[in-house]
Design an enzyme around this catalytic site. Sequence first.
Site, PDB file in Angstrom:
ATOM      1  N   HIS A 156     -90.528 -27.583  65.095  1.00 49.51           N
ATOM      2  CA  HIS A 156     -91.884 -28.287  65.760  1.00 49.51           C
ATOM      3  C   HIS A 156     -91.602 -28.249  67.281  1.00 49.51           C
ATOM      4  O   HIS A 156     -91.541 -28.714  68.081  1.00 49.51           O
ATOM      5  CB  HIS A 156     -91.503 -29.252  65.652  1.00 49.51           C
TER       6      HIS A 156
ATOM      7  N   GLU B 119     -99.669 -28.295  62.838  1.00 50.84           N
ATOM      8  CA  GLU B 119     -99.473 -29.611  62.844  1.00 50.84           C
ATOM      9  C   GLU B 119    -100.659 -30.392  62.871  1.00 50.84           C
ATOM     10  O   GLU B 119    -101.776 -30.289  64.371  1.00 50.84           O
ATOM     11  CB  GLU B 119     -98.983 -30.231  64.054  1.00 50.84           C
TER      12      GLU B 119
ATOM     13  N   ASP C 248     -90.991 -30.496  70.262  1.00 51.82           N
ATOM     14  CA  ASP C 248     -92.547 -30.959  70.162  1.00 51.82           C
ATOM     15  C   ASP C 248     -92.773 -30.391  71.911  1.00 51.82           C
ATOM     16  O   ASP C 248     -93.660 -30.683  72.149  1.00 51.82           O
ATOM     17  CB  ASP C 248     -92.601 -32.151  70.296  1.00 51.82           C
TER      18      ASP C 248
ATOM     19  N   ALA D  85     -98.172 -36.472  75.374  1.00 49.08           N
ATOM     20  CA  ALA D  85     -98.868 -35.238  74.621  1.00 49.08           C
ATOM     21  C   ALA D  85     -97.628 -34.005  74.673  1.00 49.08           C
ATOM     22  O   ALA D  85     -97.139 -32.980  75.110  1.00 49.08           O
ATOM     23  CB  ALA D  85     -99.923 -34.725  76.290  1.00 49.08           C
TER      24      ALA D  85
END
Length: 363
Positions: free
Chosen positions: A48, A114, A258, A293
């Site tokens: 990810h 995602e 991420d 974010a």
Amino acid sequence: MTRISGRIVTPDAVVRGHLDLDGDLITAIVPDESAGDDMIVPGFVDLHCHGGGGHTFTTGSSEAARAAAAFHLAHGTTTMLASLVSSPFDLMRSAVAAFQPLVADGTLAGIHFEGPYLSEVRCGAQNPAHLRDPSMTEIQDLIKTGEGAVRMMTVAPELPGALDAITYLAEHGVLAAIGHTDATYDQTHAGVAAGATVATHLFNGMRPPHHREPGPVVGLLSSTIVCELIADGIHLHPGMLAFAAGSAGPGRSVLITDAMDATGMPDGQYELGGQDVVVADRVARLAHNGAIAGSTLTMDVALRNAVAAGVSLVDAVHMASTTPARLLGLADRVGALRPGLRADVVVLSADLTLRTVLRSGKG
């Protein structure tokens, strides 16, 4: 032949000795108590990641994708999925076409969508303008266009049509992940029963647990699903990271970044999925509401943070390399230091600071 000496982290133990490489393969582990103190671990596998080094996966640019992958390779990530955020279908489709050659040549291990089939209530930094209910037509088109390049898709299981979508993904070799969800405990278990095998960044973008309605977090931890954990000390308190890793175990926990394009870059103004992001003191937040974010994390730091939180080094390496490689069906090639596997090797100092990265035996 190349020989790397130090403390070698295998799937079962830490062996002081020499790691022998021949070309692009690991050939032997030779115990030797006189070897040095460097820590030798397998290349990291990141399921990810949205970008890094000023480059993003989210716009579907193959040039930017190569640069982002190169940035994370320099931090030890030798296998990775390119993660997009919620987007119009035309962008999703063009990204698949652009990234498919990068999957074919090994730059990427695949694509992770995602979204956009996510909960508006738990959208986090996902752009609400692009959220929608699962579309079988879109999903079928993406899988066909990708010719195996689409490897994972995050879906909120409570949405109309979500369970059918999850089953279809699982039946067509795509990891179905549960995330950005306001699902109940029962709805979460229904998603797992339908074929979901991954929890997208556990805790983040999910209804919080409550003792009268455990919700998705407890539903996922109590299932067979593999849980992504963002070990940046921001998304998860170190105590919560240790709790989740201990509850799921190293075979059901994976460390992810991420990361967004701001990773490795100065604080300032950035963009994610059409929304303005401000990065200050390594924390990325949406400009308009302060929602986190993505991250500015790299996998070498994630490993170090997991160990600092109390996860054993052997377990942390499982979470950073072995378990995600298995999830991707790549355990016979990467994810561990074992003779016959690809020579993806990360050398760390005794305090787990990055020193050297080899991919297929090359630095």
